[in-house]
Design a protein around this motif. Structure first.
Motif, short mmCIF file in Angstrom:
data_model
loop_
_atom_site.label_atom_id
_atom_site.label_comp_id
_atom_site.label_asym_id
_atom_site.label_seq_id
_atom_site.Cartn_x
_atom_site.Cartn_y
_atom_site.Cartn_z
N ASP A 19 2.28 5.47 2.61
CA ASP A 19 2.94 5.20 3.05
C ASP A 19 3.22 5.24 5.26
OD1 ASP A 19 5.96 5.61 4.37
OD2 ASP A 19 6.57 4.99 2.54
N ASP A 71 9.87 -2.93 3.49
CA ASP A 71 8.45 -3.17 2.30
C ASP A 71 7.05 -3.08 2.51
OD1 ASP A 71 10.85 -1.61 0.70
OD2 ASP A 71 11.11 -3.58 -0.23
N ARG A 112 5.12 -0.05 4.15
CA ARG A 112 5.11 0.81 2.60
C ARG A 112 4.19 1.25 2.43
NH1 ARG A 112 8.65 4.41 3.70
NH2 ARG A 112 10.78 3.16 3.83
N SER A 113 2.30 -0.08 2.90
CA SER A 113 1.41 1.04 2.53
C SER A 113 0.55 0.30 3.32
CB SER A 113 0.94 0.66 0.97
OG SER A 113 1.27 -0.04 0.66
#
Length: 86
Positions: free
Chosen positions: A31, A66, A69-70
């Motif tokens: 994250d 979102d 998020r990664s």
């Protein structure tokens, strides 16, 4: 999405963090905010770095939290803007 996109994103992220973490140490599913502690200024630097790295203009209207998020999720977003990069 190609691994090349993810690796290039990791390189930009490592440069923004500037804390000794190398691109190889950044996990694909890490994250960006929670694990690496990107603050608002670092996030802006990161996004501008991505624009420079991929020679594109990010679609901020469609960029959701979102998507950030990664590294892998953001790579999918970037690859969607530049299909040739994937």
């Amino acid at each position: 999405m190609g691994q090349d996109v993810v690796e290039r994103i990791k390189a930009v992220l490592a440069g923004v963090l500037a804390n000794g973490i190398g691109p190889a140490e950044i996990a694909d599913d890490a994250d960006l905010v929670d694990e690496y502690g990107l603050d608002s200024l670092q996030m802006i630097s990161f996004l501008l770095g991505i624009e420079d790295e991929f020679d594109l203009e990010l679609d901020y209207d469609n960029l959701r939290l979102d998507d950030l998020r990664s590294v892998r999720q953001f790579g999918g977003f970037v690859a969607g803007l530049v299909p040739a990069a994937s």
